[in-house]
Design a protein around this motif. Structure first.
Motif, PDB file in Angstrom:
ATOM      1  N   MET A  22       0.842  -1.193   0.000  1.00  0.00           N
ATOM      2  CA  MET A  22       0.000   0.000   0.000  1.00  0.00           C
ATOM      3  C   MET A  22       0.879   1.244   0.000  1.00  0.00           C
ATOM      4  O   MET A  22       1.982   1.245   0.552  1.00  0.00           O
ATOM      5  CB  MET A  22      -0.918  -0.008   1.220  1.00  0.00           C
ATOM      6  CG  MET A  22      -1.939  -1.121   1.191  1.00  0.00           C
ATOM      7  SD  MET A  22      -3.048  -1.102   2.615  1.00  0.00           S
ATOM      8  CE  MET A  22      -4.006   0.364   2.271  1.00  0.00           C
ATOM      9  N   SER A  23       0.387   2.287  -0.613  1.00  0.00           N
ATOM     10  CA  SER A  23       1.118   3.553  -0.618  1.00  0.00           C
ATOM     11  C   SER A  23       0.226   4.688  -0.120  1.00  0.00           C
ATOM     12  O   SER A  23       0.390   5.835  -0.517  1.00  0.00           O
ATOM     13  CB  SER A  23       1.648   3.863  -2.019  1.00  0.00           C
ATOM     14  OG  SER A  23       0.580   3.962  -2.934  1.00  0.00           O
ATOM     15  N   GLY A  24      -0.700   4.342   0.753  1.00  0.00           N
ATOM     16  CA  GLY A  24      -1.576   5.334   1.351  1.00  0.00           C
ATOM     17  C   GLY A  24      -2.914   4.738   1.720  1.00  0.00           C
ATOM     18  O   GLY A  24      -3.197   3.580   1.432  1.00  0.00           O
ATOM     19  N   TRP A  25      -3.734   5.543   2.373  1.00  0.00           N
ATOM     20  CA  TRP A  25      -5.055   5.102   2.820  1.00  0.00           C
ATOM     21  C   TRP A  25      -5.871   6.282   3.309  1.00  0.00           C
ATOM     22  O   TRP A  25      -5.375   7.397   3.428  1.00  0.00           O
ATOM     23  CB  TRP A  25      -4.938   4.061   3.934  1.00  0.00           C
ATOM     24  CG  TRP A  25      -4.029   4.459   5.054  1.00  0.00           C
ATOM     25  CD1 TRP A  25      -4.280   5.353   6.054  1.00  0.00           C
ATOM     26  CD2 TRP A  25      -2.709   3.989   5.278  1.00  0.00           C
ATOM     27  NE1 TRP A  25      -3.207   5.459   6.894  1.00  0.00           N
ATOM     28  CE2 TRP A  25      -2.215   4.632   6.432  1.00  0.00           C
ATOM     29  CE3 TRP A  25      -1.894   3.084   4.626  1.00  0.00           C
ATOM     30  CZ2 TRP A  25      -0.947   4.387   6.937  1.00  0.00           C
ATOM     31  CZ3 TRP A  25      -0.633   2.857   5.132  1.00  0.00           C
ATOM     32  CH2 TRP A  25      -0.173   3.493   6.276  1.00  0.00           C
ATOM     33  N   MET A  26      -7.120   6.003   3.619  1.00  0.00           N
ATOM     34  CA  MET A  26      -7.968   6.993   4.270  1.00  0.00           C
ATOM     35  C   MET A  26      -7.948   6.687   5.754  1.00  0.00           C
ATOM     36  O   MET A  26      -8.350   5.609   6.184  1.00  0.00           O
ATOM     37  CB  MET A  26      -9.394   6.943   3.741  1.00  0.00           C
ATOM     38  CG  MET A  26     -10.274   7.996   4.371  1.00  0.00           C
ATOM     39  SD  MET A  26     -11.829   8.151   3.508  1.00  0.00           S
ATOM     40  CE  MET A  26     -12.512   9.550   4.365  1.00  0.00           C
ATOM     41  N   CYS A  27      -7.443   7.611   6.531  1.00  0.00           N
ATOM     42  CA  CYS A  27      -7.357   7.397   7.978  1.00  0.00           C
ATOM     43  C   CYS A  27      -8.641   7.948   8.616  1.00  0.00           C
ATOM     44  O   CYS A  27      -8.665   8.987   9.246  1.00  0.00           O
ATOM     45  CB  CYS A  27      -6.092   7.998   8.572  1.00  0.00           C
ATOM     46  SG  CYS A  27      -5.905   9.766   8.416  1.00  0.00           S
ATOM     47  N   ASP A  28      -9.690   7.216   8.385  1.00  0.00           N
ATOM     48  CA  ASP A  28     -11.020   7.612   8.824  1.00  0.00           C
ATOM     49  C   ASP A  28     -11.237   7.275  10.296  1.00  0.00           C
ATOM     50  O   ASP A  28     -10.456   6.547  10.899  1.00  0.00           O
ATOM     51  CB  ASP A  28     -12.046   6.872   7.969  1.00  0.00           C
ATOM     52  CG  ASP A  28     -13.300   7.682   7.735  1.00  0.00           C
ATOM     53  OD1 ASP A  28     -13.444   8.764   8.312  1.00  0.00           O
ATOM     54  OD2 ASP A  28     -14.140   7.216   6.957  1.00  0.00           O
ATOM     55  N   PHE A  29     -12.273   7.765  10.848  1.00  0.00           N
ATOM     56  CA  PHE A  29     -12.741   7.512  12.210  1.00  0.00           C
ATOM     57  C   PHE A  29     -11.887   8.158  13.292  1.00  0.00           C
ATOM     58  O   PHE A  29     -12.034   7.853  14.454  1.00  0.00           O
ATOM     59  CB  PHE A  29     -12.915   6.012  12.491  1.00  0.00           C
ATOM     60  CG  PHE A  29     -13.931   5.382  11.590  1.00  0.00           C
ATOM     61  CD1 PHE A  29     -15.268   5.722  11.702  1.00  0.00           C
ATOM     62  CD2 PHE A  29     -13.559   4.482  10.617  1.00  0.00           C
ATOM     63  CE1 PHE A  29     -16.208   5.155  10.867  1.00  0.00           C
ATOM     64  CE2 PHE A  29     -14.488   3.909   9.782  1.00  0.00           C
ATOM     65  CZ  PHE A  29     -15.820   4.244   9.901  1.00  0.00           C
ATOM     66  N   GLY A  30     -11.018   9.059  12.921  1.00  0.00           N
ATOM     67  CA  GLY A  30     -10.298   9.823  13.926  1.00  0.00           C
ATOM     68  C   GLY A  30     -11.065  11.060  14.359  1.00  0.00           C
ATOM     69  O   GLY A  30     -10.626  11.788  15.225  1.00  0.00           O
ATOM     70  N   GLU A  31     -12.205  11.280  13.731  1.00  0.00           N
ATOM     71  CA  GLU A  31     -12.931  12.509  14.010  1.00  0.00           C
ATOM     72  C   GLU A  31     -13.914  12.395  15.171  1.00  0.00           C
ATOM     73  O   GLU A  31     -14.567  13.362  15.525  1.00  0.00           O
ATOM     74  CB  GLU A  31     -13.679  12.995  12.755  1.00  0.00           C
ATOM     75  CG  GLU A  31     -14.771  12.072  12.281  1.00  0.00           C
ATOM     76  CD  GLU A  31     -14.302  10.979  11.349  1.00  0.00           C
ATOM     77  OE1 GLU A  31     -15.140  10.171  10.953  1.00  0.00           O
ATOM     78  OE2 GLU A  31     -13.114  10.922  11.025  1.00  0.00           O
ATOM     79  N   TRP A  32     -14.014  11.249  15.752  1.00  0.00           N
ATOM     80  CA  TRP A  32     -15.006  11.052  16.802  1.00  0.00           C
ATOM     81  C   TRP A  32     -14.353  10.541  18.072  1.00  0.00           C
ATOM     82  O   TRP A  32     -13.617   9.566  18.057  1.00  0.00           O
ATOM     83  CB  TRP A  32     -16.061  10.063  16.334  1.00  0.00           C
ATOM     84  CG  TRP A  32     -17.218   9.979  17.244  1.00  0.00           C
ATOM     85  CD1 TRP A  32     -18.275  10.853  17.300  1.00  0.00           C
ATOM     86  CD2 TRP A  32     -17.470   8.992  18.244  1.00  0.00           C
ATOM     87  NE1 TRP A  32     -19.167  10.467  18.260  1.00  0.00           N
ATOM     88  CE2 TRP A  32     -18.687   9.309  18.865  1.00  0.00           C
ATOM     89  CE3 TRP A  32     -16.784   7.885  18.684  1.00  0.00           C
ATOM     90  CZ2 TRP A  32     -19.228   8.571  19.890  1.00  0.00           C
ATOM     91  CZ3 TRP A  32     -17.328   7.141  19.702  1.00  0.00           C
ATOM     92  CH2 TRP A  32     -18.542   7.489  20.295  1.00  0.00           C
TER      93      TRP A  32
END
Length: 89
Positions: A22-32
């Motif tokens: 992988m060369s990246g991702w969406m680092c989701d769910f840090g907003e809650w």
């Protein structure tokens, strides 16, 4: 995000993703972050909620910067600082 051991655990997990190609991702769910949460450093969710989002993104970016120091990676996020105050109309 304030527990160094937890941060290193996550970084190890993320490094494995990089090792798989992988060369990246969406680092989701840090907003809650629940307001009644208690962080490792003793801060509460109410006082740490804005710093939590920026620290979550920074930790993800640190791992990618290690692997791709030239910045040639993708990192998407919705995390960001927000206000707990509602606007009044």
């Amino acid at each position: 995000m304030t527990n160094p051991a937890a941060v290193e655990w996550f970084k190890g997990y993320a490094r494995k993703a990089l090792d798989m190609g992988m060369s990246g991702w969406m680092c989701d769910f840090g907003e809650w972050l629940p307001y009644d949460a208690v962080m490792y450093d003793g801060s509460t969710g109410a006082t740490a909620h804005n710093l939590y989002t920026t620290r979550w993104h920074a930790i993800n970016r640190e791992v990618l910067d290690e692997k791709f120091p030239d910045g040639d990676y993708a990192l998407l996020t919705r995390s960001g600082i927000h206000s707990s105050r509602r606007s009044r109309r």
